[in-house]
Scaffold this active site. Structure first.
Site, PDB file in Angstrom:
ATOM      1  N   GLU A 153      28.010  26.204   7.084  1.00 43.28           N
ATOM      2  CA  GLU A 153      27.670  27.187   6.049  1.00 43.28           C
ATOM      3  C   GLU A 153      28.892  27.841   5.422  1.00 43.28           C
ATOM      4  O   GLU A 153      29.139  29.042   5.615  1.00 43.28           O
ATOM      5  CB  GLU A 153      26.731  28.256   6.624  1.00 43.28           C
ATOM      6  CG  GLU A 153      25.393  27.694   7.056  1.00 43.28           C
ATOM      7  CD  GLU A 153      24.385  28.771   7.443  1.00 43.28           C
ATOM      8  OE1 GLU A 153      24.801  29.887   7.761  1.00 43.28           O
ATOM      9  OE2 GLU A 153      23.186  28.472   7.419  1.00 43.28           O
ATOM     10  N   GLU A 309      18.817  22.952   8.920  1.00 43.06           N
ATOM     11  CA  GLU A 309      18.196  23.975   9.766  1.00 43.06           C
ATOM     12  C   GLU A 309      16.907  24.380   9.063  1.00 43.06           C
ATOM     13  O   GLU A 309      16.938  24.809   7.910  1.00 43.06           O
ATOM     14  CB  GLU A 309      19.114  25.198   9.914  1.00 43.06           C
ATOM     15  CG  GLU A 309      20.446  24.860  10.563  1.00 43.06           C
ATOM     16  CD  GLU A 309      21.388  26.064  10.710  1.00 43.06           C
ATOM     17  OE1 GLU A 309      20.922  27.208  10.570  1.00 43.06           O
ATOM     18  OE2 GLU A 309      22.579  25.840  10.946  1.00 43.06           O
TER      19      GLU A 309
END
Ligand code: GAL
Ligand code: ZN
Length: 676
Positions: A153, A309
């Site tokens: 991320e 995710e």
């Protein structure tokens, strides 16, 4: 020669995120066996495990990961390894504190959470490349490993450390050559900001948002380039050592101030971390902002993508916990991701963490380790996806409408907010939501991308602009395309300097209007009148338009500008250019976009009920129509012809009733494309 491992990123399958280092080794095989029985095909590991993989400077310990990966392989489960650079270990940050970012005010971003790494730090680059090289050598030939995730991320850190300061100075030097040029391009004469020596040019210390906007924008651009260069230190090592593996990165929480498109040039496939808010008060918005996130992710590489995710339980820890996913929600949102072009969906995480800060960001299995309701739903999803994978693989999302997204406009409009409520991304959500309700599939692509294949292009505020941007829209319209351009376009040049010409600058020609005057009405509600004499609300901004070839489509209905054109349409070449001078309410967007879509040959469906979405994936065997009820109430959707359910095999005609959070996947009985 086509390579199995490289192609494996386009498989349609379900995975989980698993942290072998968090659990006693005696639990691994039981977990992996259950994954296998449940239908899990792929697992991501190791993205935060640096302290276990390199417990001290230069001494690596891969034995535990070998054992875990061998076990996964024994059960036929494939592996994506995350490079562990988002969590530099303590031995590294204490010996080399330059790894740690420095905030605008001078404070250090200390270790303890994660993401404590400055992309420009020489130590991070050196130690990061070393561990990645060691990992790559160890696992390039491992039969379970198919790919890599870079870091975790990426986001902007606005780091003000010494390395960033020096790197920024040379970035500016490279861009402008001389200080005279910098002074002139940034307009530093204002407030005596002129630079007389290169040493005076620094990152924007202090962090005031009221510093020179050209400096602030270039500081963002510098950081985008730094993340790209940093990622390259990883991808170059991986490409050289693991040519058969694919590389991805997990983007998150849009809008991100990141050049995602630039970052993805070095990737095979983009990934997104998808956590729709399951609380009932978000039911009206979450399905739509989620659809936008998915379309934006698909637009990064303009092809299928991964979810790295996916929501599995009640999120928490960063805030008091949200509601647990309502029955069906986990499955329905995973199918929404697939409907919008995700091929692999990896659920976060197998089991809720027993230790650490994220104990209450729940996984599929609770701390008790007793699989419950959410797990049963996940198992059903795995079964369905595995059964339908042969039908889904190779299908993709084909859209005739696009929204042009720009991280540069987002950044510039954040540097100088224009009016209360006027938010670049929130406004995109509005048009995107209207398109979703109309059942019009939409790509969200980078604003510099070619537009071939589209019929309708929505262009949110091109606040920064240049000849290239004007040319792109003009040639699209000349060729018969419909452009919908919104206010705050053509305001500045690319260096964030206002241009001395009537708005919308270089777009005036194609739009056939100029802006005579504007009123930043902000949160006030104003009124629009359509040609049918219907009233609609509008707010944020009112451009008072002067026609220069365009036809009026709607007029303001109040204030001193009552009667002035607010929305216009100009015939340009074989196409049309609409200009929307204000931010109208959703009903107006539904009308305008519905009319424009029909006019270009698209077929909007009668407005879908709230929370219901319809998307298609197309392949050689025809189209698959996904109907999703992302709401807590049963809904009914009219069907234009006879369909067969790919899930149950049963015939569906007339209308499809969908229970709360239920979904349907349909194939036309006669094989022809459905409406919309
Ligand atoms: C993501 C992150 C995961 C986990 C999750 C829940 O942003 O990649 O590691 O932290 O959020 O907060
Ligand atoms: Zn830094």
């Amino acid at each position: 020669m086509a390579d199995m491992a490289l192609d494996s990123y386009s498989k349609v399958q379900i995975g989980v995120d698993y942290y072998p280092e968090h659990w006693d080794e005696s639990m691994w095989e039981t977990d992996i066996k259950l994954m296998k029985e449940t239908g899990v095909k792929v697992v991501r590991v190791a993205e935060f495990a640096w302290s276990r993989l390199e417990p001290s400077d230069g001494s690596f310990d891969f034995a535990w990961l070998d054992r875990a990966l061998d076990l996964f392989h024994a059960y036929g489960i494939q592996i994506v390894i995350g490079t562990p650079t988002a969590t530099p270990p303590r031995w590294l940050t204490s010996a080399h504190p330059d790894v740690l970012p420095v905030l605008a005010g001078g404070g250090v971003f200390h270790p303890g959470v994660r993401g404590h790494r400055c992309y420009n730090s020489a130590s991070l680059q050196q130690y990061g490349s070393r561990i990645i090289e060691a990992l790559a050598r160890r696992y390039s030939g491992h039969p379970a490993v198919i790919g890599w995730q870079t870091d975790n991320e990426f986001s902007m850190l606005d780091c003000h450390c010494d390395s960033c300061n020096l790197a920024f100075r040379s970035w500016v030097q490279k861009k402008y050559g001389t200080l005279e040029q910098v002074n002139s391009e940034w307009g530093t004469v204002v407030w005596s900001g002129e630079y007389s020596a290169w040493e005076e040019l620094t990152v924007p210390y202090g962090g005031s948002p009221f510093q020179n906007p050209s400096l602030l924008l270039d500081f963002q651009r510098f950081q985008w380039d730094a993340v790209i260069a940093y990622q390259k230190t990883q991808t170059e090592v991986l490409r050289a050592i693991c040519p058969r593996h694919f590389i991805t990165h997990n983007f998150h929480s849009y809008p991100q101030r990141l050049d995602m498109h630039g970052l993805a040039e070095a990737l095979d496939v983009a990934a997104f971390d998808y956590y729709p808010n399951p609380s009932p008060q978000k039911q009206a918005t979450a399905p739509y902002s989620g659809a936008l996130s998915l379309d934006l992710t698909r637009g990064i590489k303009r092809r299928g993508f991964w979810i790295m995710e996916q929501l599995s339980g009640p999120p928490g820890c960063w805030f008091p916990m949200w509601r647990t996913p309502y029955p069906g929600l986990i499955r329905a949102y995973a199918w929404q991701a697939i409907a919008r072009g995700a091929d692999t969906v990896v659920h976060f995480r197998w089991r809720s963490a027993a230790a650490g800060a994220e104990q209450f960001w729940h996984g599929l299995i609770d701390h008790s380790n007793v699989p419950g309701r959410r797990f049963a739903e996940f198992a059903r999803l795995c079964g369905e996806v595995n059964a339908l994978a042969p039908l889904l693989e190779g299908t993709r999302v084909i859209s005739r409408a696009a929204i042009l997204y720009s991280h540069e406009q987002l950044a510039a409009l954040r540097i100088q907010p224009q009016a209360e409520g006027l938010d670049y991304y929130e406004n995109i959500k509005q048009y995107h939501r209207a398109l979703t309700k109309l059942g019009i599939g939409c790509d969200v692509i980078d604003w510099r991308q070619p537009l071939e294949g589209y019929k309708l292009v929505i262009v949110p505020s091109l606040y920064l602009h240049d000849e290239e941007a004007a040319q792109l829209l003009e040639s699209f319209a000349t060729g018969g395309g419909t452009v919908i351009l919104t206010s705050r376009s053509g305001v500045k040049n690319m260096n964030n300097i206002c241009v001395m010409q009537p708005l919308p600058g270089l777009f005036s020609h194609a739009a056939g209007i100029t802006v005579e005057e504007y009123d930043p009405v902000g949160g006030e509600v104003h009124s629009l009148r359509s040609a049918e004499d219907l009233r609609y609300k509008c707010s944020q901004w009112c451009d008072i338009l002067r026609l220069q070839g365009a036809e009026p489509v709607a007029w303001y209905a109040d204030d001193f500008f009552a009667g002035a054109p607010a929305v216009t349409m100009n015939r340009f070449g074989a196409g049309k250019v609409y200009y929307i001078g204000t931010q109208p309410e959703e009903n107006y967007w539904l009308k305008l976009l519905g009319d424009a879509a029909r006019d270009t040959g698209l077929t909007p469906v009668p407005e879908l009920p709230d929370g219901v979405q319809a998307f298609t994936r197309t392949g050689e065997q025809g189209e698959l129509l996904f109907l999703l009820n992302l709401s807590r109430t049963a809904q009914t959707v009219g069907l234009d012809k006879a369909y067969r359910s790919a899930l149950s095999g049963s015939l569906r005609t007339g209308a499809a009733r969908l229970e709360a959070y239920d979904i349907e996947i349909l194939q036309a009985e006669d094989g022809s494309p459905q409406e919309g």
